[in-house]
Design a protein around this motif. Structure first.
Motif, mmCIF file in Angstrom:
data_model
loop_
_atom_site.group_PDB
_atom_site.id
_atom_site.type_symbol
_atom_site.label_atom_id
_atom_site.label_comp_id
_atom_site.label_asym_id
_atom_site.label_seq_id
_atom_site.Cartn_x
_atom_site.Cartn_y
_atom_site.Cartn_z
ATOM 1 N N PHE A 83 0.841 -1.183 0.000
ATOM 2 C CA PHE A 83 0.000 0.000 0.000
ATOM 3 C C PHE A 83 0.882 1.241 0.000
ATOM 4 O O PHE A 83 2.085 1.160 0.210
ATOM 5 N N GLU A 84 0.278 2.382 -0.250
ATOM 6 C CA GLU A 84 0.985 3.655 -0.235
ATOM 7 C C GLU A 84 0.270 4.586 0.731
ATOM 8 O O GLU A 84 -0.951 4.598 0.808
ATOM 9 N N ILE A 85 1.034 5.356 1.469
ATOM 10 C CA ILE A 85 0.483 6.299 2.440
ATOM 11 C C ILE A 85 0.038 7.562 1.713
ATOM 12 O O ILE A 85 0.797 8.139 0.938
ATOM 13 N N LEU A 86 -1.192 7.992 1.947
ATOM 14 C CA LEU A 86 -1.702 9.238 1.378
ATOM 15 C C LEU A 86 -2.114 10.169 2.505
ATOM 16 O O LEU A 86 -2.841 9.760 3.414
ATOM 17 N N GLY A 87 -1.667 11.405 2.449
ATOM 18 C CA GLY A 87 -2.136 12.409 3.392
ATOM 19 C C GLY A 87 -1.392 12.490 4.701
ATOM 20 O O GLY A 87 -1.846 13.172 5.611
ATOM 21 N N LEU A 88 -0.263 11.817 4.825
ATOM 22 C CA LEU A 88 0.556 11.931 6.029
ATOM 23 C C LEU A 88 1.933 12.465 5.660
ATOM 24 O O LEU A 88 2.522 12.058 4.657
ATOM 25 N N HIS A 89 2.447 13.359 6.474
ATOM 26 C CA HIS A 89 3.766 13.943 6.263
ATOM 27 C C HIS A 89 4.842 12.913 6.594
ATOM 28 O O HIS A 89 4.614 11.975 7.364
ATOM 29 N N ASN A 90 6.023 13.092 6.029
ATOM 30 C CA ASN A 90 7.133 12.168 6.317
ATOM 31 C C ASN A 90 7.451 12.107 7.800
ATOM 32 O O ASN A 90 7.945 11.093 8.285
ATOM 33 N N GLU A 91 7.160 13.190 8.527
ATOM 34 C CA GLU A 91 7.360 13.221 9.978
ATOM 35 C C GLU A 91 6.574 12.103 10.668
ATOM 36 O O GLU A 91 7.019 11.547 11.661
ATOM 37 N N VAL A 92 5.420 11.752 10.116
ATOM 38 C CA VAL A 92 4.585 10.687 10.673
ATOM 39 C C VAL A 92 4.936 9.342 10.038
ATOM 40 O O VAL A 92 5.002 8.316 10.716
ATOM 41 N N VAL A 93 5.197 9.343 8.748
ATOM 42 C CA VAL A 93 5.433 8.095 8.013
ATOM 43 C C VAL A 93 6.704 7.392 8.470
ATOM 44 O O VAL A 93 6.694 6.179 8.701
ATOM 45 N N GLU A 94 7.798 8.134 8.632
ATOM 46 C CA GLU A 94 9.076 7.499 8.949
ATOM 47 C C GLU A 94 9.069 6.729 10.272
ATOM 48 O O GLU A 94 9.501 5.579 10.307
ATOM 49 N N PRO A 95 8.581 7.303 11.381
ATOM 50 C CA PRO A 95 8.598 6.506 12.612
ATOM 51 C C PRO A 95 7.471 5.466 12.706
ATOM 52 O O PRO A 95 7.625 4.459 13.388
ATOM 53 N N CYS A 96 6.363 5.700 12.023
ATOM 54 C CA CYS A 96 5.203 4.823 12.204
ATOM 55 C C CYS A 96 5.042 3.779 11.107
ATOM 56 O O CYS A 96 4.455 2.720 11.350
ATOM 57 N N PHE A 97 5.489 4.062 9.896
ATOM 58 C CA PHE A 97 5.331 3.151 8.752
ATOM 59 C C PHE A 97 6.659 3.042 8.011
ATOM 60 O O PHE A 97 6.756 3.341 6.826
ATOM 61 N N LEU A 98 7.676 2.606 8.690
ATOM 62 C CA LEU A 98 9.036 2.569 8.170
ATOM 63 C C LEU A 98 9.119 1.886 6.805
ATOM 64 O O LEU A 98 8.636 0.774 6.621
ATOM 65 N N GLY A 99 9.680 2.593 5.844
ATOM 66 C CA GLY A 99 9.906 2.038 4.518
ATOM 67 C C GLY A 99 8.713 2.045 3.590
ATOM 68 O O GLY A 99 8.795 1.534 2.483
ATOM 69 N N THR A 100 7.599 2.647 3.997
ATOM 70 C CA THR A 100 6.405 2.669 3.158
ATOM 71 C C THR A 100 6.417 3.908 2.275
ATOM 72 O O THR A 100 6.812 4.985 2.708
ATOM 73 N N ALA A 101 5.983 3.740 1.030
ATOM 74 C CA ALA A 101 5.987 4.850 0.075
ATOM 75 C C ALA A 101 4.956 5.906 0.461
ATOM 76 O O ALA A 101 3.856 5.592 0.887
ATOM 77 N N SER A 102 5.352 7.183 0.310
ATOM 78 C CA SER A 102 4.448 8.298 0.577
ATOM 79 C C SER A 102 4.860 9.457 -0.315
ATOM 80 O O SER A 102 5.708 10.265 0.055
ATOM 81 N N ARG A 103 4.258 9.533 -1.487
ATOM 82 C CA ARG A 103 4.609 10.597 -2.421
ATOM 83 C C ARG A 103 3.834 11.878 -2.164
ATOM 84 O O ARG A 103 4.266 12.948 -2.547
ATOM 85 N N ILE A 104 2.668 11.783 -1.521
ATOM 86 C CA ILE A 104 1.830 12.951 -1.271
ATOM 87 C C ILE A 104 1.932 13.305 0.209
ATOM 88 O O ILE A 104 1.541 12.523 1.068
ATOM 89 N N GLN A 105 2.485 14.483 0.497
ATOM 90 C CA GLN A 105 2.634 14.928 1.884
ATOM 91 C C GLN A 105 1.286 15.364 2.434
ATOM 92 O O GLN A 105 0.364 15.664 1.695
ATOM 93 N N GLY A 106 1.185 15.418 3.749
ATOM 94 C CA GLY A 106 -0.077 15.798 4.360
ATOM 95 C C GLY A 106 0.092 16.224 5.791
ATOM 96 O O GLY A 106 0.996 16.984 6.121
ATOM 97 N N THR A 107 -0.725 15.682 6.659
ATOM 98 C CA THR A 107 -0.801 16.125 8.041
ATOM 99 C C THR A 107 0.406 15.667 8.867
ATOM 100 O O THR A 107 1.009 14.641 8.595
ATOM 101 N N THR A 108 0.731 16.471 9.868
ATOM 102 C CA THR A 108 1.855 16.197 10.760
ATOM 103 C C THR A 108 1.325 15.742 12.116
ATOM 104 O O THR A 108 0.120 15.727 12.350
ATOM 105 N N PHE A 109 2.230 15.399 13.028
ATOM 106 C CA PHE A 109 1.820 15.018 14.375
ATOM 107 C C PHE A 109 1.086 16.165 15.067
ATOM 108 O O PHE A 109 0.121 15.938 15.799
ATOM 109 N N ASN A 110 1.545 17.407 14.844
ATOM 110 C CA ASN A 110 0.884 18.555 15.482
ATOM 111 C C ASN A 110 -0.557 18.695 15.008
ATOM 112 O O ASN A 110 -1.462 18.951 15.812
ATOM 113 N N LEU A 111 -0.811 18.542 13.715
ATOM 114 C CA LEU A 111 -2.175 18.647 13.195
ATOM 115 C C LEU A 111 -3.048 17.495 13.688
ATOM 116 O O LEU A 111 -4.223 17.691 13.993
#
Length: 90
Positions: free
Chosen positions: A33-61
């Motif tokens: 699967f691919e992550i949509l709508g999450l910023h790399n700040e969230v993707v890297e620690p929570c979904f390590l190695g998963t593709a995310s071409r579209i940036q989105g919400t951060t931990f603060n949001l």
């Protein structure tokens, strides 16, 4: 217990076959699967190695949304609510 185990096994096999997975080993860590709508700040620690071409919400949001929903359910101050269900859509 045997009927439950049999039903769960068949359900998992059915879902895996619809996803094109033939063995459990090929599913483990496949990240099909691919992550949509999450910023790399969230993707890297929570979904390590998963593709995310579209940036989105951060931990603060995400935290702001959570606090807003919590405040709506358990207000920290007295509020006057209009009759009926609150409108949450936009």
């Amino acid at each position: 217990m045997d009927n439950y185990r049999h039903s769960v096994d068949n359900g998992i096999l059915k879902v895996m076959s619809k996803m094109g997975i033939s063995t459990l080993q090929s599913y483990k860590g496949a990240q099909i699967f691919e992550i949509l709508g999450l910023h790399n700040e969230v993707v890297e620690p929570c979904f390590l190695g998963t593709a995310s071409r579209i940036q989105g919400t951060t931990f603060n949001l995400l935290a702001m949304d959570t606090f807003e929903l919590h405040e709506r359910g358990w207000p920290s101050r007295e509020t006057i609510l209009p009759p009926g269900m609150p409108e949450s859509g936009e």
